[in-house]
Design a protein around this motif. Structure first.
Motif, PDB file in Angstrom:
ATOM      1  N   PHE A  42       0.942  -1.131   0.105  1.00  0.00           N
ATOM      2  CA  PHE A  42      -0.091   0.312  -0.225  1.00  0.00           C
ATOM      3  C   PHE A  42       0.832   1.328   0.157  1.00  0.00           C
ATOM      4  O   PHE A  42       2.015   1.327   0.503  1.00  0.00           O
ATOM      5  CB  PHE A  42      -0.874   0.006   1.240  1.00  0.00           C
ATOM      6  N   TYR A  43       0.320   2.315  -0.531  1.00  0.00           N
ATOM      7  CA  TYR A  43       1.089   3.628  -0.641  1.00  0.00           C
ATOM      8  C   TYR A  43       0.010   4.633  -0.101  1.00  0.00           C
ATOM      9  O   TYR A  43      -0.878   5.004  -0.625  1.00  0.00           O
ATOM     10  CB  TYR A  43       1.617   3.857  -1.991  1.00  0.00           C
ATOM     11  N   TRP A  91       4.751  10.627   3.232  1.00  0.00           N
ATOM     12  CA  TRP A  91       4.465   9.473   2.329  1.00  0.00           C
ATOM     13  C   TRP A  91       4.862   8.250   3.019  1.00  0.00           C
ATOM     14  O   TRP A  91       5.848   8.325   3.893  1.00  0.00           O
ATOM     15  CB  TRP A  91       4.951   9.666   0.792  1.00  0.00           C
ATOM     16  N   CYS A  92       4.230   6.978   2.713  1.00  0.00           N
ATOM     17  CA  CYS A  92       4.645   5.956   3.060  1.00  0.00           C
ATOM     18  C   CYS A  92       4.207   4.400   2.472  1.00  0.00           C
ATOM     19  O   CYS A  92       3.207   4.430   1.940  1.00  0.00           O
ATOM     20  CB  CYS A  92       4.034   5.645   4.690  1.00  0.00           C
ATOM     21  N   HIS A  93       5.392   3.634   2.374  1.00  0.00           N
ATOM     22  CA  HIS A  93       5.100   2.185   1.857  1.00  0.00           C
ATOM     23  C   HIS A  93       4.812   1.154   2.635  1.00  0.00           C
ATOM     24  O   HIS A  93       5.756   1.321   3.706  1.00  0.00           O
ATOM     25  CB  HIS A  93       6.021   1.997   0.689  1.00  0.00           C
ATOM     26  N   PHE A  94       3.983   0.314   2.890  1.00  0.00           N
ATOM     27  CA  PHE A  94       3.679  -0.467   3.824  1.00  0.00           C
ATOM     28  C   PHE A  94       3.015  -1.777   3.488  1.00  0.00           C
ATOM     29  O   PHE A  94       2.009  -1.642   2.634  1.00  0.00           O
ATOM     30  CB  PHE A  94       3.186   0.268   5.290  1.00  0.00           C
ATOM     31  N   VAL A  95       3.330  -2.954   4.097  1.00  0.00           N
ATOM     32  CA  VAL A  95       2.288  -4.028   4.067  1.00  0.00           C
ATOM     33  C   VAL A  95       1.475  -4.300   5.419  1.00  0.00           C
ATOM     34  O   VAL A  95       2.275  -4.354   6.361  1.00  0.00           O
ATOM     35  CB  VAL A  95       3.264  -5.377   3.724  1.00  0.00           C
ATOM     36  N   SER A 133       6.560  11.189  13.713  1.00  0.00           N
ATOM     37  CA  SER A 133       7.208  10.138  14.587  1.00  0.00           C
ATOM     38  C   SER A 133       7.546   9.029  13.762  1.00  0.00           C
ATOM     39  O   SER A 133       8.566   8.303  13.911  1.00  0.00           O
ATOM     40  CB  SER A 133       6.046   9.543  15.626  1.00  0.00           C
ATOM     41  N   LEU A 134       6.682   8.200  12.813  1.00  0.00           N
ATOM     42  CA  LEU A 134       7.043   7.152  12.006  1.00  0.00           C
ATOM     43  C   LEU A 134       8.136   7.539  11.087  1.00  0.00           C
ATOM     44  O   LEU A 134       9.162   7.078  11.108  1.00  0.00           O
ATOM     45  CB  LEU A 134       5.871   7.186  10.998  1.00  0.00           C
ATOM     46  N   ILE A 135       8.403   8.704  10.492  1.00  0.00           N
ATOM     47  CA  ILE A 135       9.491   9.208   9.834  1.00  0.00           C
ATOM     48  C   ILE A 135      10.863   9.231  10.985  1.00  0.00           C
ATOM     49  O   ILE A 135      12.097   8.435  10.375  1.00  0.00           O
ATOM     50  CB  ILE A 135       9.386  10.531   9.072  1.00  0.00           C
ATOM     51  N   ARG A 136      10.774   9.636  11.959  1.00  0.00           N
ATOM     52  CA  ARG A 136      11.870   9.537  12.835  1.00  0.00           C
ATOM     53  C   ARG A 136      12.165   8.236  13.285  1.00  0.00           C
ATOM     54  O   ARG A 136      13.624   8.120  13.027  1.00  0.00           O
ATOM     55  CB  ARG A 136      11.447  10.551  14.095  1.00  0.00           C
ATOM     56  N   TYR A 137      11.442   7.418  13.524  1.00  0.00           N
ATOM     57  CA  TYR A 137      11.730   6.002  13.828  1.00  0.00           C
ATOM     58  C   TYR A 137      12.219   5.219  12.910  1.00  0.00           C
ATOM     59  O   TYR A 137      13.132   4.500  12.970  1.00  0.00           O
ATOM     60  CB  TYR A 137      10.549   5.387  14.705  1.00  0.00           C
ATOM     61  N   ALA A 152       3.776   3.492  15.121  1.00  0.00           N
ATOM     62  CA  ALA A 152       3.344   4.866  14.502  1.00  0.00           C
ATOM     63  C   ALA A 152       2.649   4.738  13.628  1.00  0.00           C
ATOM     64  O   ALA A 152       1.491   5.436  13.286  1.00  0.00           O
ATOM     65  CB  ALA A 152       4.804   5.762  14.278  1.00  0.00           C
ATOM     66  N   LEU A 153       2.724   3.545  12.567  1.00  0.00           N
ATOM     67  CA  LEU A 153       2.139   3.677  11.365  1.00  0.00           C
ATOM     68  C   LEU A 153       0.663   3.150  11.971  1.00  0.00           C
ATOM     69  O   LEU A 153      -0.347   3.727  11.394  1.00  0.00           O
ATOM     70  CB  LEU A 153       2.859   2.377  10.808  1.00  0.00           C
ATOM     71  N   GLU A 154       0.677   2.058  12.915  1.00  0.00           N
ATOM     72  CA  GLU A 154      -0.918   1.691  13.400  1.00  0.00           C
ATOM     73  C   GLU A 154      -1.681   2.913  13.808  1.00  0.00           C
ATOM     74  O   GLU A 154      -2.675   3.093  13.660  1.00  0.00           O
ATOM     75  CB  GLU A 154      -0.696   0.777  14.238  1.00  0.00           C
ATOM     76  N   GLU A 155      -1.022   3.952  14.677  1.00  0.00           N
ATOM     77  CA  GLU A 155      -1.478   5.133  15.154  1.00  0.00           C
ATOM     78  C   GLU A 155      -2.262   6.027  13.812  1.00  0.00           C
ATOM     79  O   GLU A 155      -3.407   6.288  13.792  1.00  0.00           O
ATOM     80  CB  GLU A 155      -0.747   5.850  15.941  1.00  0.00           C
TER      81      GLU A 155
END
Length: 280
Positions: A42-43, A91-95, A133-137, A152-155
């Motif tokens: 997902f993007y 932006w974020c790419h994740f499964v 926070s996601l980017i920092r971690y 952070a992504l779940e949040e």
């Protein structure tokens, strides 16, 4: 406009499935990304200023300030900054984990591309803080950085789902029950007709409903669940590759190795030897 999105951009490399990556960009007119075959993950984007333009090969939609956009796996996509604006966005790419899937049931802007609009400034700032926070971690490298990034992504996904819960349709209980079943009994040799019969649907109707609700086919999800479990076994046990393949539901070790390499970017034996990090 579609010519700007599709034909003027060079093909970009696809992402590595299962690898959680994120960032913050500020891009002027002329910025373009082209993935004509989509990705396996997902993007997600969050527009902070200006607007982005998205195209799926047939239709176009905008993502202005105050909106998030979610591109589903396998969706051809072309996006960039239109004229007379500068696009600043997270932006974020994740499964996703299996239990995140209900959080991803957002309204569809165009086929394969979902969106959510935030009207509440406080909630929008909360979301921006979670993205920061996601980017920092993701940029840190310590014992807990990966887990903190996932949290952070779940949040982020929870905040988005909370924002749209009054307008989105809840996940169909038949799809939800199927996900629970294959997550708990992934070793079983399930097939679409069998799963469809369990929820009293025809195979074609079941397959269509599952794809619409989750963004992937039931067999793709089952395969992903098996591969995730195999990764855990590679990391935590001394079972052979053949034993792990059998343990997670693959009939042939060679086929398992091919599927693992396609999903994680490396064969299972190499993964185990070098203990490659992933977020999947």
């Amino acid at each position: 406009m579609s010519e700007f999105m599709c034909f003027s951009a060079q093909e970009n490399r696809t992402t590595i499935p299962g690898k959680l990556v994120s960032g913050r960009y500020r891009q002027p007119f002329g910025y373009r990304v082209k993935r004509s075959k989509g990705t396996k993950d997902f993007y997600l984007t969050m527009t902070l200023h200006g607007k982005g333009l998205f195209h799926n090969g047939h239709e176009t939609c905008e993502c202005p300030e105050g909106e998030i956009t979610l591109i589903t796996p396998g969706t051809p996509h072309y996006y960039g900054t239109p004229e007379n604006t500068e696009w600043e966005f997270f932006w974020c790419h994740f499964v996703p984990k299996e239990d995140w899937l209900p959080l991803l049931q957002l309204p569809e802007a165009i086929k394969g591309i979902r969106f959510a609009r935030f009207e509440n400034a406080k909630e929008w700032q909360h979301l921006a803080g979670a993205f920061t926070s996601l980017i920092r971690y993701n940029e840190e490298s310590h014992l807990f950085s990966e887990r903190l990034a996932v949290n952070a992504l779940e949040e982020i996904l929870l905040l988005i789902s909370k924002n749209v819960q009054e307008t989105q349709h809840p996940m169909d209980p038949r799809v939800e029950n199927t996900i629970k079943l294959i997550s708990q009994h992934y070793k079983e040799p399930f097939n679409v007709p069998e799963l469809a019969a369990m929820v009293n649907l025809s195979p074609s109707r079941f397959a269509h409903l599952f794809k619409i609700q989750t963004g992937e086919s039931v067999m793709e999800m089952l395969n992903k669940i098996r591969l995730r479990q195999s990764k855990k076994l590679l990391e935590t046990t001394s079972l052979t590759i053949a034993e792990i393949a059998e343990e997670v539901g693959f009939n042939h070790p060679f086929y398992f190795s091919r599927q693992f390499a396609a999903f994680y970017g490396t064969p299972p034996a190499f993964f185990r030897k070098h203990k490659l990090p992933t977020t999947n």
